[in-house]
Motif scaffolding. Structure first.
Motif, short mmCIF file in Angstrom:
data_model
loop_
_atom_site.label_atom_id
_atom_site.label_comp_id
_atom_site.label_asym_id
_atom_site.label_seq_id
_atom_site.Cartn_x
_atom_site.Cartn_y
_atom_site.Cartn_z
N ASN A 155 -8.51 -22.82 0.35
CA ASN A 155 -9.32 -21.65 0.03
C ASN A 155 -10.23 -21.27 1.20
N ALA A 156 -10.78 -22.29 1.89
CA ALA A 156 -11.67 -22.02 3.03
C ALA A 156 -10.91 -21.35 4.16
N PHE A 157 -9.70 -21.81 4.46
CA PHE A 157 -8.93 -21.19 5.55
C PHE A 157 -8.37 -19.83 5.13
N HIS A 158 -8.03 -19.70 3.86
CA HIS A 158 -7.39 -18.46 3.42
C HIS A 158 -8.40 -17.31 3.30
N HIS A 159 -9.61 -17.63 2.85
CA HIS A 159 -10.59 -16.56 2.61
C HIS A 159 -11.79 -16.64 3.55
N GLY A 160 -11.92 -17.74 4.28
CA GLY A 160 -13.05 -17.88 5.19
C GLY A 160 -12.59 -17.88 6.64
N VAL A 215 -17.04 -28.98 1.08
CA VAL A 215 -16.12 -28.28 1.98
C VAL A 215 -16.72 -26.90 2.21
N TRP A 216 -16.97 -26.57 3.49
CA TRP A 216 -17.49 -25.24 3.76
C TRP A 216 -16.85 -24.69 5.02
N ASP A 217 -16.87 -23.36 5.09
CA ASP A 217 -16.27 -22.67 6.23
C ASP A 217 -17.36 -21.85 6.91
N HIS A 218 -16.94 -21.07 7.91
CA HIS A 218 -17.87 -20.24 8.67
C HIS A 218 -17.49 -18.77 8.56
N GLY A 219 -17.00 -18.38 7.38
CA GLY A 219 -16.67 -16.98 7.16
C GLY A 219 -17.87 -16.19 6.69
N GLN A 220 -17.59 -15.08 6.04
CA GLN A 220 -18.66 -14.19 5.60
C GLN A 220 -19.21 -14.56 4.22
N GLY A 221 -18.56 -15.48 3.50
CA GLY A 221 -19.00 -15.81 2.15
C GLY A 221 -18.57 -14.74 1.16
N VAL A 222 -19.14 -14.77 -0.03
CA VAL A 222 -18.82 -13.79 -1.07
C VAL A 222 -20.12 -13.24 -1.65
N ALA A 223 -19.99 -12.16 -2.39
CA ALA A 223 -21.16 -11.57 -3.04
C ALA A 223 -21.71 -12.53 -4.10
N ALA A 263 -11.69 -12.21 -5.50
CA ALA A 263 -12.90 -11.42 -5.24
C ALA A 263 -12.57 -9.99 -4.84
N ASN A 264 -11.52 -9.81 -4.04
CA ASN A 264 -11.11 -8.47 -3.63
C ASN A 264 -9.59 -8.46 -3.57
N SER A 265 -8.98 -8.11 -4.70
CA SER A 265 -7.52 -8.20 -4.81
C SER A 265 -6.79 -7.23 -3.89
N SER A 266 -7.45 -6.17 -3.45
CA SER A 266 -6.78 -5.20 -2.59
C SER A 266 -6.74 -5.64 -1.13
N GLN A 267 -7.60 -6.60 -0.75
CA GLN A 267 -7.67 -7.00 0.65
C GLN A 267 -7.28 -8.45 0.88
N THR A 268 -7.17 -9.26 -0.16
CA THR A 268 -6.84 -10.66 0.01
C THR A 268 -5.57 -10.99 -0.75
N SER A 269 -4.80 -11.89 -0.18
CA SER A 269 -3.60 -12.37 -0.85
C SER A 269 -3.92 -13.63 -1.62
N ARG A 289 -23.73 -20.40 2.06
CA ARG A 289 -24.53 -21.38 2.81
C ARG A 289 -25.98 -20.91 2.93
N SER A 290 -26.19 -19.88 3.67
CA SER A 290 -27.53 -19.33 3.84
C SER A 290 -27.40 -18.04 4.63
N VAL A 291 -28.54 -17.37 4.81
CA VAL A 291 -28.52 -16.14 5.61
C VAL A 291 -28.21 -16.45 7.07
N GLU A 292 -28.79 -17.56 7.58
CA GLU A 292 -28.57 -17.92 8.98
C GLU A 292 -27.18 -18.47 9.22
N ARG A 293 -26.64 -19.19 8.22
CA ARG A 293 -25.33 -19.83 8.38
C ARG A 293 -24.37 -19.23 7.36
N SER A 294 -23.41 -18.46 7.85
CA SER A 294 -22.48 -17.80 6.95
C SER A 294 -21.41 -18.77 6.48
N GLY A 295 -20.72 -18.38 5.41
CA GLY A 295 -19.65 -19.20 4.88
C GLY A 295 -19.90 -19.58 3.43
N LEU A 296 -18.83 -20.03 2.79
CA LEU A 296 -18.89 -20.44 1.39
C LEU A 296 -18.83 -21.96 1.31
#
Length: 474
Positions: free
Chosen positions: A367-372, A388-396, A410-416, A441-448
């Motif tokens: 999930n981290a590699f696919h969406h992050g 387990v955390w990544d450095h992507g944008q996270g989710v709402a 989270a966004n079926s039109s943009q993610t597989s 993660r936080s505002v300073e550190r992005s990711g889920l």
């Protein structure tokens, strides 16, 4: 076409309350009605006897002197009618239509006889009275003499009110007392049902527990219901087991043809035949479709295993994390540093099945590699959790509570993907008595961040924040 509404079921407590209080209230009403009628008759008879006694006292003073009818009414003659209400008293003596003495407003009653008095209700000077009248025949007189005594109804009414109050007090107290005692009586009677409810609520929630209910915990009257419920549980267990076996068997059976198709596509892609750009694009789309279908079947198989899982064994959390990272590297080619594993120096033993824990961590990595975005960090903590955390944008933030729902994206039109990865992690965590937490993660550190907190030895406080685990340097 309108559909008939089902009958609304009422609370057992309300039904028992109605069954206890309503009959008692009806009985009290009947008792009051009979008592009121009896009291009215008793008061009327007693008052009429007093009225007749006063009548006889006056009647005995009637005589004939010098061929004239005389009456000597002493003040004490009407003492029988004296009462606390100070009733108005009227009397009269008539010879025929001629008034000898008394009040002219008291009429003659045609039905008056000499053997016993007759009674009538009438109004005298605007006052409602009860009158007694009796005829008297004196030798030598051709016309009957009629003696009448009347008394107002104040004393009768006062006596009736006093009796009504006395009669109403006891039945009313009984009804109120019964209503007040119904609730503690029901609580005492339903204690066994509470034990049954506690037994059912203590059952493990991660997976369906179809063990039969102990009918001895409920009152004997509920045994037929519980026997029918246990029979239903047995049928549900058979049906659920069949569905789980079907899902697992179907997933296994579909893997073989998909593997053959994937191998054939690889052979075709590696052949020396000159392929046109369109043909190569079609083969690439076919390989992606087969890969996605294989992944979906694997997730469905994991879901079937998770739904029926009941875990009571122990597992090495660090070894499960290493196996998950190794499986993730075999699935796709990572650049150096894209997947990082952090393990404590000593082994971490938790409650759970190691192969299922490996599946959970692998799904979090995928999930981290696919969406992050890489790098993806897998951190095993000595407290019995894995992050387990990544450095992507996270989710709402509004989306976080829904990420573990099956087939949610989270966004079926943009993610597989199929939206099953985190659902499988959540189901397996519950099966092992663990807890999954997802947050940005936080505002300073992005990711889920995905964290699974397992039971380590004694049951730990699962409210521990996952923020301190995010303080590790990159």
């Amino acid at each position: 076409m309108s559909q008939a509404r089902p009958a609304r079921s009422h609370s057992l407590v309300i039904r028992l309350l109605i069954a206890q209080v309503v009959p008692l209230a009806i009985f009290a009403f009947v008792v009051l009605a009979v008592g009121a009628w009896t009291a009215q008759r008793v008061v009327a008879n007693n008052a009429d006897r007093l009225l007749a006694g006063a009548l006889q006292t006056i009647r005995e003073t009637v005589s004939v002197t010098d061929n004239r009818v005389t009456v000597n009414v002493e003040p004490w003659a009407l003492a029988l009618l004296d009462g606390p209400e100070r009733d108005a008293v009227f009397y009269s003596v008539r010879e025929g239509d001629r008034l000898v003495t008394g009040y002219a407003e008291l009429p003659n009653l045609p039905q008056a006889q000499a053997d016993q008095p007759v009674f009538a209700d009438l109004s005298v000077r605007g006052v409602s009275v009860r009158m007694a009248q009796q005829a008297l025949f004196i030798p030598g007189r051709d016309t009957a003499i009629r003696v009448s005594v009347a008394q107002s109804l104040d004393s009768r009414r006062a006596s009736l009110r006093e009796l009504y109050r006395s009669m109403l007090l006891l039945p009313g107290l009984l009804v109120v007392l019964a209503a007040l005692l119904v609730w503690p009586a029901l609580q005492w009677g339903l204690n066994s049902l509470k034990r049954l409810i506690d037994d059912l609520t203590r059952r493990p929630s991660p997976s369906a527990d179809f063990a039969p209910t102990n009918v001895d915990l409920a009152p004997r009257e509920f045994w037929p219901v519980l026997n029918a419920f246990n029979h239903l549980l047995a049928r549900l267990e058979t049906s659920t087991s069949g569905i789980q076996r079907f899902a697992a068997d179907a997933s296994h059976q579909l893997r073989t043809p998909l593997a053959v198709v994937s191998a054939n596509l690889e052979i075709l892609a590696g052949s020396t035949r000159p392929w046109t750009p369109q043909e190569r694009r079609l083969m690439a789309d076919s390989r992606d479709a087969v890969s996605g279908m294989t992944r979906l079947i694997g997730q469905l198989l994991s879901t079937a295993r998770a739904d029926g899982a009941r875990i009571s064994s122990s597992a090495d959390l660090g070894r499960a994390a290493r196996r998950a990272c190794q499986a993730a590297r075999e699935r796709r080619a990572f650049p150096d540093g894209a997947l990082r594993l952090r393990l404590p120096a000593e082994p971490v033993t938790v409650l759970g099945a190691e192969d299922l824990i490996t599946e959970q961590i692998l799904n979090l990595i995928d999930n981290a590699f696919h969406h992050g975005a890489p790098p993806v960090i897998v951190h095993v903590r000595t407290a019995g959790s894995v992050c387990v955390w990544d450095h992507g944008q996270g989710v709402a933030e509004a989306t976080l509570p829904h990420l573990t729902a099956p087939f949610f994206r989270a966004n079926s039109s943009q993610t597989s993907g199929f939206g099953l990865g985190l659902a499988i992690v959540h189901t397996l965590a519950e099966a092992q008595g663990a807890q999954i937490k997802l947050q940005n993660r936080s505002v300073e550190r992005s990711g889920l961040v995905g964290q699974i907190i397992f039971q380590l030895g004694a049951v730990r406080d699962l409210t521990e924040s996952i923020v301190p685990s995010l303080d590790d340097r990159r």
